[in-house]
Motif scaffolding. Structure first.
Motif, PDB file in Angstrom:
ATOM      1  N   ARG A  99      79.584  74.938  83.289  1.00  0.00           N
ATOM      2  CA  ARG A  99      80.333  73.819  83.830  1.00  0.00           C
ATOM      3  C   ARG A  99      79.559  72.633  83.221  1.00  0.00           C
ATOM      4  N   SER A 101      80.625  71.398  79.852  1.00  0.00           N
ATOM      5  CA  SER A 101      81.333  70.586  78.795  1.00  0.00           C
ATOM      6  C   SER A 101      81.878  69.395  79.265  1.00  0.00           C
ATOM      7  N   GLU A 102      82.147  68.614  78.339  1.00  0.00           N
ATOM      8  CA  GLU A 102      82.360  67.218  78.372  1.00  0.00           C
ATOM      9  C   GLU A 102      83.687  67.041  79.494  1.00  0.00           C
ATOM     10  N   GLN A 103      84.721  68.004  79.338  1.00  0.00           N
ATOM     11  CA  GLN A 103      85.721  67.968  80.514  1.00  0.00           C
ATOM     12  C   GLN A 103      85.028  68.212  82.068  1.00  0.00           C
ATOM     13  N   ASP A 104      84.112  69.275  81.947  1.00  0.00           N
ATOM     14  CA  ASP A 104      83.253  69.536  83.136  1.00  0.00           C
ATOM     15  C   ASP A 104      82.552  68.238  83.900  1.00  0.00           C
ATOM     16  N   TYR A 105      82.071  67.532  82.705  1.00  0.00           N
ATOM     17  CA  TYR A 105      81.202  66.283  83.389  1.00  0.00           C
ATOM     18  C   TYR A 105      82.422  65.356  83.827  1.00  0.00           C
ATOM     19  N   GLN A 106      83.458  65.060  83.047  1.00  0.00           N
ATOM     20  CA  GLN A 106      84.393  64.210  83.684  1.00  0.00           C
ATOM     21  C   GLN A 106      84.848  64.565  85.288  1.00  0.00           C
ATOM     22  N   ALA A 107      84.759  65.825  85.310  1.00  0.00           N
ATOM     23  CA  ALA A 107      85.262  66.488  86.806  1.00  0.00           C
ATOM     24  C   ALA A 107      84.366  66.218  87.610  1.00  0.00           C
ATOM     25  N   SER A 110      84.084  62.913  89.184  1.00  0.00           N
ATOM     26  CA  SER A 110      84.863  62.638  90.261  1.00  0.00           C
ATOM     27  C   SER A 110      84.284  63.292  91.598  1.00  0.00           C
ATOM     28  N   LEU A 138      78.091  62.865  74.540  1.00  0.00           N
ATOM     29  CA  LEU A 138      79.521  62.834  74.684  1.00  0.00           C
ATOM     30  C   LEU A 138      80.172  62.490  73.605  1.00  0.00           C
ATOM     31  N   SER A 139      81.333  62.563  73.393  1.00  0.00           N
ATOM     32  CA  SER A 139      82.153  62.072  72.313  1.00  0.00           C
ATOM     33  C   SER A 139      82.270  60.489  72.176  1.00  0.00           C
ATOM     34  N   ASP A 140      81.926  59.951  73.389  1.00  0.00           N
ATOM     35  CA  ASP A 140      81.885  58.492  73.356  1.00  0.00           C
ATOM     36  C   ASP A 140      80.578  57.941  72.874  1.00  0.00           C
TER      37      ASP A 140
END
Length: 257
Positions: A99, A101-107, A110, A138-140
């Motif tokens: 859990r 990944s960058e997508q996981d952190y965004q989730a 929330s 992260l990518s940013d």
């Protein structure tokens, strides 16, 4: 040095002792002079049984570490247990490797906002506890830990900074505590050996700048110091006794305990 910020021990430190004798372990924690405990499970007891035990021993429930899956799927029971324990803080303690990944952190951001809002309505405060993996970029360009706190609601999600893991990641704990001032009600106090291994150390025996952290507690809005030692080369009881004795030398409110 400071106002009377109480000191708890994270029971994960005493996980093997607790498994053998949960009640006896809590009794020893009280005898060593701790004000409270931060739970990582309740030893197979009900929340009411634990509360009765704490009252008998003169301990308080500082907080509870509750796995993210429980916060997602069983929040109403978690909140009910916190109320029974008269405990204000519930902590998301750890992200499983699958859990992160960058997508996981965004989730996660929330999820934390939603859980934190629900907790706040019930008089409970949600905190997030870091390790070193959240210091990855992260990518940013931001570290994941920055994104977690910058992109969540200040009122709904607070921090439980772990000064060992921040230090191990090459960060200065004081910078994080100051950056998120009044958002750090819980601080994990840990030390780290000064050799290449950077092993977990008893407070005052390693190289982490503990004095700076302890001195800023009141200004930063810290409400609990939490002693944790993930692993020890002594027995865990010996380790936490060294650590609490160090804190007694630094924090006048502990001297008479």
């Amino acid at each position: 040095m400071q106002k009377n910020i109480p000191v708890a021990v994270q029971m994960y430190t005493l996980r093997e002792e607790s498994e053998k004798d949960f009640v006896g372990t809590l009794k020893k924690v009280a005898e060593l002079g701790f004000d409270g405990v931060e739970f990582a499970g309740y030893g197979g007891l009900s929340a009411q049984e634990v509360k009765t035990l704490l009252d008998d021993l003169g301990l308080r429930a500082a907080a509870s570490h509750v796995p993210l899956e429980q916060l997602e799927n069983n929040l109403s029971q978690v909140i009910e247990e916190m109320k029974i324990l008269n405990s204000k803080y519930v902590v998301c303690p750890y992200l499983m490797p699958d859990r992160r990944s960058e997508q996981d952190y965004q989730a996660l951001i929330s999820i934390l906002n939603q859980v934190g809002e629900t907790c706040q309505r019930e008089g409970i405060t949600l905190c997030y506890h870091n390790h070193d993996f959240e210091l990855a970029r992260l990518s940013d360009g931001r570290m994941a830990l920055e994104a977690i706190f910058d992109d969540t609601n200040n009122d709904h999600v607070k921090a439980e900074f772990d000064i060992y893991w921040l230090t191990k990641a090459g960060e200065k704990p004081m910078e994080w505590i100051n950056r998120y001032k009044n958002r750090t009600p819980l601080i994990h106090l840990k030390d780290m050996t000064t050799d290449a291994e950077q092993f977990f150390a008893e407070l005052g025996t390693g190289g982490v700048d503990l004095d700076a952290v302890l001195t800023t507690g009141e200004d930063a809005g810290v409400e609990w110091w939490v002693v944790e030692q993930d692993m020890s080369r002594r027995t865990p009881f010996e380790s936490i006794e060294i650590s609490i004795n160090y804190l007694k030398s630094k924090l006048p409110n502990l001297l008479n305990k």
